[in-house]
Design a protein around this motif. Structure first.
Motif, PDB file in Angstrom:
ATOM      1  N   GLU A  62       0.828  -1.205   0.000  1.00  0.00           N
ATOM      2  CA  GLU A  62       0.000   0.000   0.000  1.00  0.00           C
ATOM      3  C   GLU A  62       0.867   1.261   0.000  1.00  0.00           C
ATOM      4  OE1 GLU A  62      -3.643   2.095  -0.125  1.00  0.00           O
ATOM      5  OE2 GLU A  62      -3.060   0.051  -0.623  1.00  0.00           O
ATOM      6  N   VAL A  63       1.967   1.251   0.751  1.00  0.00           N
ATOM      7  CA  VAL A  63       2.879   2.400   0.744  1.00  0.00           C
ATOM      8  C   VAL A  63       3.452   2.585  -0.662  1.00  0.00           C
ATOM      9  CG1 VAL A  63       5.056   3.329   1.623  1.00  0.00           C
ATOM     10  CG2 VAL A  63       3.420   2.284   3.209  1.00  0.00           C
ATOM     11  N   LEU A  64       3.844   1.494  -1.301  1.00  0.00           N
ATOM     12  CA  LEU A  64       4.358   1.589  -2.677  1.00  0.00           C
ATOM     13  C   LEU A  64       3.284   2.126  -3.624  1.00  0.00           C
ATOM     14  CD1 LEU A  64       6.398  -1.727  -2.955  1.00  0.00           C
ATOM     15  CD2 LEU A  64       7.303   0.600  -2.789  1.00  0.00           C
ATOM     16  N   ARG A  65       2.050   1.666  -3.441  1.00  0.00           N
ATOM     17  CA  ARG A  65       0.952   2.125  -4.289  1.00  0.00           C
ATOM     18  C   ARG A  65       0.763   3.635  -4.172  1.00  0.00           C
ATOM     19  NH1 ARG A  65      -3.627   3.926  -4.089  1.00  0.00           N
ATOM     20  NH2 ARG A  65      -3.919   3.664  -1.860  1.00  0.00           N
ATOM     21  N   HIS A  89       6.057  14.255  -3.954  1.00  0.00           N
ATOM     22  CA  HIS A  89       6.889  14.238  -2.758  1.00  0.00           C
ATOM     23  C   HIS A  89       5.980  14.163  -1.546  1.00  0.00           C
ATOM     24  CE1 HIS A  89       8.696  16.616  -6.022  1.00  0.00           C
ATOM     25  NE2 HIS A  89       9.715  15.817  -5.788  1.00  0.00           N
ATOM     26  N   TYR A  90       6.101  13.090  -0.771  1.00  0.00           N
ATOM     27  CA  TYR A  90       5.231  12.865   0.376  1.00  0.00           C
ATOM     28  C   TYR A  90       6.002  12.926   1.681  1.00  0.00           C
ATOM     29  CZ  TYR A  90       1.683  10.933  -2.801  1.00  0.00           C
ATOM     30  OH  TYR A  90       0.758  10.757  -3.786  1.00  0.00           O
ATOM     31  N   SER A  91       5.397  13.521   2.688  1.00  0.00           N
ATOM     32  CA  SER A  91       5.921  13.398   4.047  1.00  0.00           C
ATOM     33  C   SER A  91       5.409  12.073   4.605  1.00  0.00           C
ATOM     34  CB  SER A  91       5.442  14.552   4.921  1.00  0.00           C
ATOM     35  OG  SER A  91       4.044  14.449   5.156  1.00  0.00           O
ATOM     36  N   ALA A  92       6.022  11.603   5.673  1.00  0.00           N
ATOM     37  CA  ALA A  92       5.563  10.364   6.307  1.00  0.00           C
ATOM     38  C   ALA A  92       4.122  10.521   6.783  1.00  0.00           C
ATOM     39  CB  ALA A  92       6.480   9.998   7.472  1.00  0.00           C
ATOM     40  N   GLU A  93       3.781  11.693   7.266  1.00  0.00           N
ATOM     41  CA  GLU A  93       2.427  11.950   7.749  1.00  0.00           C
ATOM     42  C   GLU A  93       1.406  11.882   6.621  1.00  0.00           C
ATOM     43  OE1 GLU A  93       5.144  13.751   8.490  1.00  0.00           O
ATOM     44  OE2 GLU A  93       5.329  13.424  10.654  1.00  0.00           O
ATOM     45  N   GLU A  94       1.775  12.397   5.449  1.00  0.00           N
ATOM     46  CA  GLU A  94       0.874  12.323   4.295  1.00  0.00           C
ATOM     47  C   GLU A  94       0.668  10.874   3.851  1.00  0.00           C
ATOM     48  OE1 GLU A  94       1.685  16.537   1.993  1.00  0.00           O
ATOM     49  OE2 GLU A  94       3.202  14.955   1.820  1.00  0.00           O
ATOM     50  N   ILE A  95       1.741  10.107   3.884  1.00  0.00           N
ATOM     51  CA  ILE A  95       1.636   8.687   3.522  1.00  0.00           C
ATOM     52  C   ILE A  95       0.763   7.962   4.531  1.00  0.00           C
ATOM     53  CG2 ILE A  95       2.926   6.530   3.251  1.00  0.00           C
ATOM     54  CD1 ILE A  95       5.278   8.354   2.244  1.00  0.00           C
ATOM     55  N   LEU A  96       0.969   8.245   5.822  1.00  0.00           N
ATOM     56  CA  LEU A  96       0.151   7.627   6.865  1.00  0.00           C
ATOM     57  C   LEU A  96      -1.333   7.899   6.612  1.00  0.00           C
ATOM     58  CD1 LEU A  96      -0.124   6.186   9.641  1.00  0.00           C
ATOM     59  CD2 LEU A  96       0.053   8.465  10.683  1.00  0.00           C
ATOM     60  N   THR A 110      -6.921   2.402   4.034  1.00  0.00           N
ATOM     61  CA  THR A 110      -7.016   0.957   3.815  1.00  0.00           C
ATOM     62  C   THR A 110      -6.677   0.172   5.078  1.00  0.00           C
ATOM     63  OG1 THR A 110      -6.338   1.356   1.529  1.00  0.00           O
ATOM     64  CG2 THR A 110      -6.250  -0.916   2.306  1.00  0.00           C
ATOM     65  N   PHE A 111      -5.672   0.633   5.822  1.00  0.00           N
ATOM     66  CA  PHE A 111      -5.210  -0.050   7.031  1.00  0.00           C
ATOM     67  C   PHE A 111      -5.312   0.919   8.208  1.00  0.00           C
ATOM     68  CE2 PHE A 111      -3.048  -2.064   3.463  1.00  0.00           C
ATOM     69  CZ  PHE A 111      -3.382  -3.391   3.684  1.00  0.00           C
ATOM     70  N   SER A 112      -6.468   0.958   8.826  1.00  0.00           N
ATOM     71  CA  SER A 112      -6.753   1.969   9.847  1.00  0.00           C
ATOM     72  C   SER A 112      -5.871   1.856  11.089  1.00  0.00           C
ATOM     73  CB  SER A 112      -8.226   1.910  10.257  1.00  0.00           C
ATOM     74  OG  SER A 112      -8.536   0.632  10.777  1.00  0.00           O
ATOM     75  N   ASN A 113      -5.293   0.688  11.347  1.00  0.00           N
ATOM     76  CA  ASN A 113      -4.475   0.504  12.550  1.00  0.00           C
ATOM     77  C   ASN A 113      -2.985   0.752  12.328  1.00  0.00           C
ATOM     78  OD1 ASN A 113      -6.696  -0.147  14.097  1.00  0.00           O
ATOM     79  ND2 ASN A 113      -6.530  -2.327  13.648  1.00  0.00           N
ATOM     80  N   ILE A 114      -2.589   1.144  11.137  1.00  0.00           N
ATOM     81  CA  ILE A 114      -1.157   1.341  10.865  1.00  0.00           C
ATOM     82  C   ILE A 114      -0.663   2.572  11.635  1.00  0.00           C
ATOM     83  CG2 ILE A 114      -1.415   2.762   8.796  1.00  0.00           C
ATOM     84  CD1 ILE A 114       0.920   0.943   7.633  1.00  0.00           C
ATOM     85  N   SER A 115       0.582   2.497  12.121  1.00  0.00           N
ATOM     86  CA  SER A 115       1.137   3.592  12.925  1.00  0.00           C
ATOM     87  C   SER A 115       2.176   4.391  12.133  1.00  0.00           C
ATOM     88  CB  SER A 115       1.800   3.030  14.183  1.00  0.00           C
ATOM     89  OG  SER A 115       2.973   2.330  13.845  1.00  0.00           O
ATOM     90  N   LEU A 116       2.459   5.579  12.629  1.00  0.00           N
ATOM     91  CA  LEU A 116       3.495   6.408  12.012  1.00  0.00           C
ATOM     92  C   LEU A 116       4.858   5.723  12.124  1.00  0.00           C
ATOM     93  CD1 LEU A 116       4.119   9.046  10.541  1.00  0.00           C
ATOM     94  CD2 LEU A 116       4.357  10.157  12.781  1.00  0.00           C
ATOM     95  N   ASP A 117       5.106   5.009  13.227  1.00  0.00           N
ATOM     96  CA  ASP A 117       6.364   4.258  13.369  1.00  0.00           C
ATOM     97  C   ASP A 117       6.519   3.240  12.249  1.00  0.00           C
ATOM     98  OD1 ASP A 117       7.174   5.619  15.619  1.00  0.00           O
ATOM     99  OD2 ASP A 117       6.456   4.101  17.020  1.00  0.00           O
ATOM    100  N   THR A 118       5.444   2.539  11.919  1.00  0.00           N
ATOM    101  CA  THR A 118       5.490   1.548  10.838  1.00  0.00           C
ATOM    102  C   THR A 118       5.788   2.223   9.509  1.00  0.00           C
ATOM    103  OG1 THR A 118       3.968   0.085  11.989  1.00  0.00           O
ATOM    104  CG2 THR A 118       4.167  -0.221   9.598  1.00  0.00           C
ATOM    105  N   ILE A 119       5.185   3.380   9.289  1.00  0.00           N
ATOM    106  CA  ILE A 119       5.450   4.125   8.050  1.00  0.00           C
ATOM    107  C   ILE A 119       6.925   4.510   7.983  1.00  0.00           C
ATOM    108  CG2 ILE A 119       4.966   6.262   6.774  1.00  0.00           C
ATOM    109  CD1 ILE A 119       2.682   4.208   6.610  1.00  0.00           C
ATOM    110  N   TYR A 120       7.475   5.046   9.083  1.00  0.00           N
ATOM    111  CA  TYR A 120       8.888   5.443   9.081  1.00  0.00           C
ATOM    112  C   TYR A 120       9.811   4.242   8.864  1.00  0.00           C
ATOM    113  CZ  TYR A 120       8.598  10.409  10.170  1.00  0.00           C
ATOM    114  OH  TYR A 120       8.389  11.771  10.094  1.00  0.00           O
ATOM    115  N   ARG A 121       9.511   3.113   9.494  1.00  0.00           N
ATOM    116  CA  ARG A 121      10.335   1.913   9.290  1.00  0.00           C
ATOM    117  C   ARG A 121      10.266   1.454   7.835  1.00  0.00           C
ATOM    118  NH1 ARG A 121       8.260   0.565  14.348  1.00  0.00           N
ATOM    119  NH2 ARG A 121       6.680  -0.785  13.426  1.00  0.00           N
TER     120      ARG A 121
END
Length: 139
Positions: A23-26, A34-41, A47-58
């Protein structure tokens, strides 16, 4: 780079292809900007309501390490990421008011040659080029 190419790169490197990573790749592929991590989150949470900002950064760190994405700095204190296109690197025009960035598809090679000529013992391994100003909407 296509989704298939990116997924193959993950698999080749022994990285598990999770739905969240896909989903992040999509997000990057649907609109190459150009996306910030917050925009990607925010986009991935649709689609994935439980995903965290930490997961996005990793995930971003992993993708950056594999060369799938690049981190770009527009000198505004916000880290942004963009897809690493295989059609060559590029530079940016950055609006100082709204922060909008546009790609510049040429490289200031004459400047690089001057730097190398003046500093022959310095081995250049990369460069970035940004032009700051005001977009038509902000002028």
């Amino acid at each position: 780079m296509s989704m298939e190419d990116m997924l193959n790169k993950l698999k080749e490197n022994g990285i598990k292809v999770t739905p969240q990573r896909q989903e992040v790749l999509r997000v990057f592929l649907e609109n190459e900007k150009h996306y910030s991590a917050e925009e990607i989150l925010k986009k991935v949470k649709n689609t994935f309501s439980n995903i965290s900002l930490d997961t996005i950064y990793r995930t971003l760190s992993l993708f950056k390490g594999l060369g799938l994405i690049n981190e770009v700095d527009f000198a505004d204190g916000c880290r942004r990421f963009e897809i690493n296109n295989v059609d060559g690197h590029h530079h940016h025009l950055v609006c100082l008011k709204c922060g909008r960035a546009e790609e510049v598809r040429f490289c200031p090679e004459d400047c690089l040659l001057k730097v190398q000529k003046q500093n022959p013992d310095f081995k250049v391994s990369g460069h970035t080029f940004k032009i700051f100003g005001y977009c038509p909407n902000c002028q």
